[in-house]
Design a protein around this motif. Structure first.
Motif, short mmCIF file in Angstrom:
data_model
loop_
_atom_site.label_atom_id
_atom_site.label_comp_id
_atom_site.label_asym_id
_atom_site.label_seq_id
_atom_site.Cartn_x
_atom_site.Cartn_y
_atom_site.Cartn_z
N SER A 65 0.85 -1.19 0.00
CA SER A 65 0.00 0.00 0.00
C SER A 65 0.88 1.23 0.00
O SER A 65 2.03 1.20 0.47
CB SER A 65 -0.92 0.01 1.23
OG SER A 65 -0.16 0.27 2.40
N GLN A 66 0.36 2.32 -0.52
CA GLN A 66 1.14 3.57 -0.55
C GLN A 66 1.50 4.03 0.85
O GLN A 66 2.59 4.54 1.09
CB GLN A 66 0.35 4.65 -1.28
CG GLN A 66 0.25 4.44 -2.78
CD GLN A 66 1.57 4.70 -3.47
OE1 GLN A 66 2.04 5.81 -3.54
NE2 GLN A 66 2.18 3.64 -3.98
N GLU A 67 0.62 3.81 1.82
CA GLU A 67 0.90 4.22 3.19
C GLU A 67 2.11 3.49 3.74
O GLU A 67 2.99 4.11 4.36
CB GLU A 67 -0.32 3.96 4.08
CG GLU A 67 -0.12 4.41 5.51
CD GLU A 67 -1.36 4.24 6.37
OE1 GLU A 67 -1.36 4.74 7.50
OE2 GLU A 67 -2.33 3.60 5.89
N GLN A 68 2.18 2.18 3.49
CA GLN A 68 3.31 1.40 4.00
C GLN A 68 4.60 1.74 3.27
O GLN A 68 5.67 1.86 3.88
CB GLN A 68 3.01 -0.10 3.87
CG GLN A 68 1.92 -0.59 4.81
CD GLN A 68 2.26 -0.30 6.27
OE1 GLN A 68 3.38 -0.52 6.72
NE2 GLN A 68 1.28 0.20 7.01
N CYS A 70 5.45 4.51 1.80
CA CYS A 70 5.93 5.85 2.14
C CYS A 70 6.62 5.89 3.50
O CYS A 70 7.33 6.86 3.80
CB CYS A 70 4.77 6.85 2.11
SG CYS A 70 4.28 7.34 0.45
N LYS A 71 6.43 4.86 4.30
CA LYS A 71 7.09 4.82 5.60
C LYS A 71 8.55 4.37 5.51
O LYS A 71 9.26 4.37 6.50
CB LYS A 71 6.33 3.87 6.54
CG LYS A 71 4.97 4.39 6.97
CD LYS A 71 4.29 3.38 7.88
CE LYS A 71 2.91 3.89 8.32
NZ LYS A 71 2.21 2.91 9.18
N ASN A 74 2.58 11.26 -3.05
CA ASN A 74 2.14 10.95 -1.69
C ASN A 74 3.19 11.32 -0.65
O ASN A 74 2.85 11.77 0.45
CB ASN A 74 1.79 9.46 -1.59
CG ASN A 74 0.43 9.16 -2.17
OD1 ASN A 74 -0.51 9.95 -2.02
ND2 ASN A 74 0.29 8.01 -2.83
N PHE A 116 2.20 13.70 2.38
CA PHE A 116 2.15 13.19 3.75
C PHE A 116 3.45 13.43 4.52
O PHE A 116 3.44 13.48 5.75
CB PHE A 116 1.85 11.69 3.73
CG PHE A 116 0.42 11.37 3.43
CD1 PHE A 116 -0.53 11.31 4.46
CD2 PHE A 116 0.00 11.14 2.13
CE1 PHE A 116 -1.85 11.02 4.18
CE2 PHE A 116 -1.33 10.85 1.84
CZ PHE A 116 -2.27 10.79 2.87
N ASN A 127 -5.33 2.47 -0.56
CA ASN A 127 -4.68 3.71 -1.04
C ASN A 127 -5.67 4.87 -1.06
O ASN A 127 -5.32 6.00 -0.70
CB ASN A 127 -4.10 3.49 -2.44
CG ASN A 127 -2.90 2.57 -2.45
OD1 ASN A 127 -2.29 2.31 -1.41
ND2 ASN A 127 -2.55 2.07 -3.62
N TRP A 155 -6.50 6.07 2.53
CA TRP A 155 -5.38 6.84 3.08
C TRP A 155 -5.33 8.22 2.45
O TRP A 155 -5.14 9.23 3.14
CB TRP A 155 -4.07 6.08 2.84
CG TRP A 155 -2.88 6.69 3.51
CD1 TRP A 155 -2.77 7.03 4.82
CD2 TRP A 155 -1.63 7.03 2.90
NE1 TRP A 155 -1.52 7.55 5.07
CE2 TRP A 155 -0.80 7.56 3.91
CE3 TRP A 155 -1.12 6.91 1.61
CZ2 TRP A 155 0.50 7.98 3.66
CZ3 TRP A 155 0.18 7.33 1.37
CH2 TRP A 155 0.98 7.87 2.38
#
Length: 527
Positions: free
Chosen positions: A309-312, A314-315, A339, A343, A474, A477
């Motif tokens: 996922s984009q959230e993961q 980007c971490k 992203n 973020f 995605n 988020w």
């Protein structure tokens, strides 16, 4: 006998103005007699400061010291008054600052190399341990990237016009004298080469040199279009890894010095997708880090779909612990960099995307229903069921890559092209395409084999296809930041012939991106 190698001198040919014009300029600035500095440098013949520094017996800073003393002695003997601020070291630093790379000749060298010629810099050069040595490092780094060989007198203990250095160069190139062209701005350096049978060009002005080089090589240089930047070789870049957590890491390559630019590739690609951009950005003064995205090649490919996922993604920690970078992405990499800018703005100095526009998430329409309404996104729904698309794409990885990564040039098109709509109806992305397509113009030879090896290692499921399997995560988020704007400098590069991400999809981006610059794609950016 056909010519197949070209030797370029450095000072006065590839980089100007050259030593003797510089000495003359320095003498005029300091009101010194003509040839004053050259007499000091060359005094002593084979044991002169000039000869010793060129053979590597002394370093550049030692040359400065010997020349300072020699200038004082020669001035006293000849009744010349040196300026109170006279400094040999400062004069050489000014030469470096005023000098420029001969761009047309560097371009000619690239064209020759692309046409099968071996290219070599053969230079009388010194070991630079001076205060300004970063300039030399930068220049030599550029030469090593763009030429097959860089031969310096100071590394060999012999200098032009000693015939031994020409013999050494011929052996290194595995060429006969009749196959070689030598360019130099000093006639004395050309004589031994002529006697050995090489073709020679005395460099005086660039246009004349290009004409002579064109005639001798048989390669069109004067009207040649700007060539692609020199591609980097996987064996000649620094490789590293970013640890994400225990057992999970990202592979990256790195080159250059300066402000950091981080490159993020898309599907189905590799860090090597940036092989032309990496050296070009380095030449422009940047430190370049090209990531191999999660699930690709040597980067770890966790099996859980949520990992992509984009959230993961980007971490992911920054490579080398770098707190802030310029981010440039293509395709899925383009979505990622937008992203990141949205973020994690504190980590992004500036952002650029190739092909992938930024649009804020729309809470009024479910993302899956929205994408189903766009025919060209049908292939993404074919990708959703684990095990289906990967079985097709992994059956013959060479065929998959040759079919999917092609230019839009007429001569590079397959008899039947891959269509992104009705993929589910046809039963596959590659259905109807040739079983053994020819290699494309933009991915062939060693680069194609490198791609194949990468996908043989990673496959398509645990990574490449899982990026597509997070539509709703995605979207949810992105909804959490739907009212934010991207505030750092931003560039959007569109590609007019992209079948999926049309340029008109970028319309209105200025509403959401404060410092926005749109740009049509340049050909080398799209390759």
């Amino acid at each position: 006998m056909a010519r197949r190698a070209v030797l370029f001198d450095l000072g006065g040919v590839l980089f100007g103005p050259g030593l003797q014009p510089f000495l003359g300029s320095c003498e005029r600035d300091c009101a010194l007699p003509r040839n004053f500095l050259w007499k000091v440098m060359s005094a002593g013949g084979s044991n002169s400061p000039y000869a010793k520094v060129m053979r590597g017996q002394i370093t550049l800073s030692q040359l400065f010291s010997e020349m300072e003393e020699g200038c004082r002695q020669h001035a006293t003997a000849s009744g010349v008054t040196l300026p109170p601020t006279f400094s040999v070291a400062q004069a050489f630093e000014e030469m470096a600052a005023k000098g420029t790379v001969n761009a047309p000749l560097l371009q000619a060298a690239k064209v020759l190399r692309r046409n099968g010629f071996k290219t070599c810099v053969l230079t009388n050069n010194w070991v630079d341990d001076s205060a300004g040595r970063l300039f030399t490092a930068t220049l030599m780094n550029l030469l090593h990237r763009h030429f097959d060989l860089v031969i310096e007198s100071c590394r060999l203990g012999m200098q032009k016009p000693d015939p031994k250095i020409y013999t050494y160069a011929l052996d290194a190139l595995q060429a006969k004298p009749q196959e070689v062209i030598l360019l130099d701005d000093i006639g004395e350096n050309l004589k031994p080469a002529q006697e050995m049978g090489m073709a020679t060009v005395l460099v005086r002005d660039t246009e004349t040199v290009l004409k002579e080089l064109e005639e001798l090589s048989g390669i069109q240089l004067l009207t040649q279009q700007e060539p692609l930047p020199t591609a980097c070789d996987p064996t000649n870049v620094t490789h590293g890894y970013v640890p994400i957590r225990h057992g999970v890491q990202l592979h990256f390559v790195e080159m250059g010095q300066g402000p950091v630019v981080c490159l993020c590739h898309g599907f189905p690609e590799s860090w090597l997708s940036w092989r032309f951009q990496i050296p070009a950005l380095v030449d422009a003064g940047f430190r370049v880090i090209a990531l191999e995205m999660k699930g690709y090649g040597e980067s770890t490919a966790p099996p859980d779909i949520k990992e992509y996922s984009q959230e993961q993604i980007c971490k992911t920690p920054s490579p080398q612990g770098i707190p802030q970078t310029v981010l440039i992405g293509h395709d899925w990499g383009g979505a990622l960099v937008w992203n990141m800018a949205l973020f994690y703005p504190e980590r992004v100095r500036a952002v650029a995307s190739l092909n992938t526009p930024y649009r804020p998430a729309d809470p009024s329409v479910d993302i899956v229903e929205r994408m189903k309404s766009i025919p060209t996104f049908d292939y993404q729904f074919y990708f959703q069921e684990p095990g289906v698309a990967e079985a097709e794409l992994e059956k013959d990885i060479g065929r998959t890559l040759k079919a999917l990564i092609r230019s839009t040039r007429q001569e590079d098109r397959l008899p039947v092209t891959s269509e992104f709509h009705r993929v589910q109806e046809r039963g596959g992305l590659l259905v109807g395409l040739p079983e053994n397509p020819p290699a494309s113009q933009i991915l062939h030879g060693p680069e194609l084999q490198y791609y194949i090896q990468r996908f043989q290692k990673s496959g398509f499921r645990y990574g490449p296809l899982n990026w597509y399997r997070n539509m709703r995560p995605n979207w949810h988020w992105a909804l959490s930041a739907k009212d934010r704007k991207i505030t750092m400098p931003a560039l959007m590069v569109t590609a007019g012939k992209d079948k999926v991400l049309h340029p008109n999809m970028s319309k209105g981006m200025e509403e959401w991106v404060s410092q926005y610059s749109p740009s049509p794609a340049q050909p080398w950016l799209c390759s």
